[in-house]
Design a protein around this motif. Structure first.
Motif, PDB file in Angstrom:
ATOM      1  N   SER A 134      35.274  16.953  45.399  1.00  0.00           N
ATOM      2  CA  SER A 134      35.146  16.603  46.729  1.00  0.00           C
ATOM      3  C   SER A 134      33.578  16.630  47.976  1.00  0.00           C
ATOM      4  O   SER A 134      32.832  16.442  49.063  1.00  0.00           O
ATOM      5  N   LEU A 135      32.336  17.777  47.073  1.00  0.00           N
ATOM      6  CA  LEU A 135      31.055  17.983  47.284  1.00  0.00           C
ATOM      7  C   LEU A 135      29.976  17.844  47.027  1.00  0.00           C
ATOM      8  O   LEU A 135      28.383  18.612  46.907  1.00  0.00           O
ATOM      9  N   GLY A 136      30.328  16.278  46.071  1.00  0.00           N
ATOM     10  CA  GLY A 136      28.898  15.528  45.348  1.00  0.00           C
ATOM     11  C   GLY A 136      28.255  16.243  44.464  1.00  0.00           C
ATOM     12  O   GLY A 136      29.014  16.959  43.677  1.00  0.00           O
ATOM     13  N   ASP A 137      27.029  16.492  45.040  1.00  0.00           N
ATOM     14  CA  ASP A 137      25.614  17.108  43.852  1.00  0.00           C
ATOM     15  C   ASP A 137      25.362  18.916  44.061  1.00  0.00           C
ATOM     16  O   ASP A 137      25.481  19.163  43.793  1.00  0.00           O
ATOM     17  N   MET A 138      26.657  19.129  44.831  1.00  0.00           N
ATOM     18  CA  MET A 138      26.210  20.694  45.474  1.00  0.00           C
ATOM     19  C   MET A 138      26.748  21.763  43.952  1.00  0.00           C
ATOM     20  O   MET A 138      27.809  20.771  43.325  1.00  0.00           O
ATOM     21  N   MET A 139      25.614  22.644  44.026  1.00  0.00           N
ATOM     22  CA  MET A 139      26.107  23.531  42.976  1.00  0.00           C
ATOM     23  C   MET A 139      26.529  24.632  42.897  1.00  0.00           C
ATOM     24  O   MET A 139      26.248  25.629  43.447  1.00  0.00           O
ATOM     25  N   THR A 140      27.806  25.056  42.967  1.00  0.00           N
ATOM     26  CA  THR A 140      28.659  26.708  43.069  1.00  0.00           C
ATOM     27  C   THR A 140      28.043  27.214  42.300  1.00  0.00           C
ATOM     28  O   THR A 140      28.316  27.152  41.085  1.00  0.00           O
ATOM     29  N   LEU A 141      27.280  27.777  42.687  1.00  0.00           N
ATOM     30  CA  LEU A 141      26.294  29.280  41.933  1.00  0.00           C
ATOM     31  C   LEU A 141      27.071  30.490  41.820  1.00  0.00           C
ATOM     32  O   LEU A 141      27.681  30.440  40.065  1.00  0.00           O
ATOM     33  N   PHE A 142      28.109  31.268  42.440  1.00  0.00           N
ATOM     34  CA  PHE A 142      28.448  32.347  41.986  1.00  0.00           C
ATOM     35  C   PHE A 142      29.500  31.994  43.208  1.00  0.00           C
ATOM     36  O   PHE A 142      29.109  31.624  44.651  1.00  0.00           O
ATOM     37  N   GLY A 147      36.356  35.064  46.214  1.00  0.00           N
ATOM     38  CA  GLY A 147      36.673  33.318  46.197  1.00  0.00           C
ATOM     39  C   GLY A 147      36.496  32.553  47.306  1.00  0.00           C
ATOM     40  O   GLY A 147      36.642  31.969  47.564  1.00  0.00           O
ATOM     41  N   LYS A 148      36.341  33.949  48.198  1.00  0.00           N
ATOM     42  CA  LYS A 148      36.230  33.441  49.959  1.00  0.00           C
ATOM     43  C   LYS A 148      34.559  32.405  50.059  1.00  0.00           C
ATOM     44  O   LYS A 148      34.761  31.425  51.048  1.00  0.00           O
ATOM     45  N   TYR A 149      34.243  32.888  49.522  1.00  0.00           N
ATOM     46  CA  TYR A 149      33.267  32.578  50.056  1.00  0.00           C
ATOM     47  C   TYR A 149      32.025  32.478  48.518  1.00  0.00           C
ATOM     48  O   TYR A 149      32.577  32.825  47.681  1.00  0.00           O
ATOM     49  N   SER A 150      31.012  30.874  48.957  1.00  0.00           N
ATOM     50  CA  SER A 150      30.566  30.491  47.817  1.00  0.00           C
ATOM     51  C   SER A 150      28.982  30.624  47.941  1.00  0.00           C
ATOM     52  O   SER A 150      28.646  30.393  49.009  1.00  0.00           O
ATOM     53  N   CYS A 176      28.196  29.690  57.607  1.00  0.00           N
ATOM     54  CA  CYS A 176      27.747  28.879  56.785  1.00  0.00           C
ATOM     55  C   CYS A 176      26.318  29.101  57.255  1.00  0.00           C
ATOM     56  O   CYS A 176      25.368  29.019  58.309  1.00  0.00           O
ATOM     57  N   VAL A 177      25.399  30.424  55.864  1.00  0.00           N
ATOM     58  CA  VAL A 177      24.281  30.811  55.906  1.00  0.00           C
ATOM     59  C   VAL A 177      22.986  30.046  54.839  1.00  0.00           C
ATOM     60  O   VAL A 177      23.524  30.486  53.894  1.00  0.00           O
ATOM     61  N   ILE A 178      22.189  29.421  56.046  1.00  0.00           N
ATOM     62  CA  ILE A 178      21.170  28.761  54.689  1.00  0.00           C
ATOM     63  C   ILE A 178      20.136  29.858  54.538  1.00  0.00           C
ATOM     64  O   ILE A 178      19.509  30.924  55.243  1.00  0.00           O
ATOM     65  N   SER A 207      31.835  29.655  53.443  1.00  0.00           N
ATOM     66  CA  SER A 207      32.928  29.980  53.340  1.00  0.00           C
ATOM     67  C   SER A 207      33.592  27.920  53.056  1.00  0.00           C
ATOM     68  O   SER A 207      33.107  27.281  53.001  1.00  0.00           O
ATOM     69  N   MET A 208      34.888  28.003  53.022  1.00  0.00           N
ATOM     70  CA  MET A 208      35.319  26.826  52.499  1.00  0.00           C
ATOM     71  C   MET A 208      34.921  26.232  53.667  1.00  0.00           C
ATOM     72  O   MET A 208      34.610  24.599  53.558  1.00  0.00           O
ATOM     73  N   ASP A 209      35.036  26.436  54.370  1.00  0.00           N
ATOM     74  CA  ASP A 209      34.867  25.188  55.929  1.00  0.00           C
ATOM     75  C   ASP A 209      33.491  24.841  55.824  1.00  0.00           C
ATOM     76  O   ASP A 209      32.950  23.987  55.959  1.00  0.00           O
ATOM     77  N   GLY A 210      32.912  26.247  55.786  1.00  0.00           N
ATOM     78  CA  GLY A 210      31.641  26.105  55.612  1.00  0.00           C
ATOM     79  C   GLY A 210      30.764  24.866  54.972  1.00  0.00           C
ATOM     80  O   GLY A 210      30.206  23.675  54.949  1.00  0.00           O
ATOM     81  N   LEU A 211      31.090  24.865  53.722  1.00  0.00           N
ATOM     82  CA  LEU A 211      31.091  24.072  52.316  1.00  0.00           C
ATOM     83  C   LEU A 211      30.965  22.808  53.001  1.00  0.00           C
ATOM     84  O   LEU A 211      30.240  21.639  52.383  1.00  0.00           O
ATOM     85  N   GLN A 212      32.379  22.334  53.543  1.00  0.00           N
ATOM     86  CA  GLN A 212      32.994  21.259  53.730  1.00  0.00           C
ATOM     87  C   GLN A 212      31.801  20.643  54.929  1.00  0.00           C
ATOM     88  O   GLN A 212      31.011  19.263  54.894  1.00  0.00           O
ATOM     89  N   LYS A 213      31.047  21.541  56.168  1.00  0.00           N
ATOM     90  CA  LYS A 213      29.867  20.568  57.063  1.00  0.00           C
ATOM     91  C   LYS A 213      29.562  20.784  56.248  1.00  0.00           C
ATOM     92  O   LYS A 213      28.175  19.646  56.591  1.00  0.00           O
ATOM     93  N   LEU A 214      28.725  21.426  55.222  1.00  0.00           N
ATOM     94  CA  LEU A 214      27.319  21.686  54.555  1.00  0.00           C
ATOM     95  C   LEU A 214      27.466  20.038  53.817  1.00  0.00           C
ATOM     96  O   LEU A 214      26.081  19.334  53.868  1.00  0.00           O
ATOM     97  N   ALA A 215      28.006  20.088  53.276  1.00  0.00           N
ATOM     98  CA  ALA A 215      28.894  19.122  51.667  1.00  0.00           C
ATOM     99  C   ALA A 215      28.599  17.481  53.520  1.00  0.00           C
ATOM    100  O   ALA A 215      27.357  16.138  52.223  1.00  0.00           O
ATOM    101  N   ASP A 216      28.906  17.611  54.315  1.00  0.00           N
ATOM    102  CA  ASP A 216      28.871  16.252  55.341  1.00  0.00           C
ATOM    103  C   ASP A 216      27.575  16.455  55.903  1.00  0.00           C
ATOM    104  O   ASP A 216      26.636  14.672  55.861  1.00  0.00           O
ATOM    105  N   LEU A 217      26.260  17.263  56.317  1.00  0.00           N
ATOM    106  CA  LEU A 217      25.141  17.100  56.860  1.00  0.00           C
ATOM    107  C   LEU A 217      24.260  16.160  55.648  1.00  0.00           C
ATOM    108  O   LEU A 217      22.909  16.047  56.265  1.00  0.00           O
ATOM    109  N   LEU A 218      24.463  16.877  54.073  1.00  0.00           N
ATOM    110  CA  LEU A 218      23.539  16.368  53.225  1.00  0.00           C
ATOM    111  C   LEU A 218      24.303  15.151  52.806  1.00  0.00           C
ATOM    112  O   LEU A 218      23.484  15.154  51.377  1.00  0.00           O
ATOM    113  N   ALA A 219      25.016  15.085  52.700  1.00  0.00           N
ATOM    114  CA  ALA A 219      25.812  14.199  52.229  1.00  0.00           C
ATOM    115  C   ALA A 219      24.802  12.210  52.437  1.00  0.00           C
ATOM    116  O   ALA A 219      24.077  12.319  53.435  1.00  0.00           O
TER     117      ALA A 219
END
Length: 232
Positions: A134-142, A147-150, A176-178, A207-219
């Motif tokens: 669901s998050l395209g090219d986003m890579m989860t490092l750890f 598991g609540k935050y990535s 989300c914090v960049i 957080s999971m919500d933050g990942l979705q928001k970030l994925a949309d901004l970087l899509a």
């Protein structure tokens, strides 16, 4: 820190090896003959205690009264539950962590069986795969905080919505914090007024919500089809 591990399969052996490398004091309890030979090749002999991991006398001999945490990672859910219960009720272990082998048994791994943390491998892997889809090219490092935050890394594509917008105006604040921007091979620590550019690489904690928001901004504004044609 002292840790007792019950179960000498691949998970238990790998965990023991990692903890030993971090200078933890580790004791691993295993009674399966087919595993003990391999364990003695992979781990120091003094780490391994042969015996039933739910036998109180074996646990006593392995030093359970001195451990800070017990990791029940055998391939049997019943063994893992029994060990956590014994560790807390008989030996006052401060913390118990249990592996869930069968997802249908996950509901049992709670405070009634004295399980502080239950790790459901099937569920964890399923969610990781779901995120990658669901998050395209986003890579989860750890993952952190169970598991609540990535912590993720992603490259900013051409045409992304986030390009040229101050970070403070992206609407990510609570989710989300960049943490870093890598531009032309140089890493910088961003501020609220910092802006992303095409081909920047970012590292973020979300957080999971933050990942979705970030994925949309970087899509990507457009996605390539398999035949090479563009699809809006």
């Amino acid at each position: 820190m002292n840790v007792l591990i019950a179960g000498g399969g691949r998970t238990g052996a790998r965990l023991a090896s990692l903890l030993l490398n971090e200078n933890y004091k580790v004791r691993l309890v295993e009674n399966r003959r087919e595993l003990l030979g391999r364990l003695h090749q992979e781990l120091p002999t003094e780490v391994i205690y042969e015996g039933n991991p739910v036998d109180p006398s074996i646990l006593e001999a392995a030093g359970i009264r001195n451990v800070h945490a017990v990791a029940a990672v055998s391939s049997e859910d019943s063994t893992n539950l029994a060990l956590c219960f014994l560790a807390k009720t008989m030996f006052d272990a401060p913390r118990t962590i249990a592996r869930v082998n069968n997802p249908n048994n996950a509901w049992l791994f709670n405070e009634k069986f004295k399980v502080d943390v239950a790790l459901n491998a099937a569920d964890v892997f399923a969610h990781l795969i779901e995120e990658e889809m669901s998050l395209g090219d986003m890579m989860t490092l750890f993952k952190i905080r169970r598991g609540k935050y990535s912590v993720v890394e992603e490259k900013v594509p051409a045409g992304a919505k986030a390009i040229g917008v101050p970070l403070k105006d992206l609407g990510l604040a609570e989710h989300c914090v960049i943490a870093a921007i890598i531009r032309d091979g140089v890493m910088t620590l961003p501020r609220g007024i910092s802006q992303l550019q095409e081909n920047d690489e970012i590292i973020a904690v979300a957080s999971m919500d933050g990942l979705q928001k970030l994925a949309d901004l970087l899509a990507f504004p457009v996605y390539p089809e398999r035949n090479g044609k563009k699809k809006e």
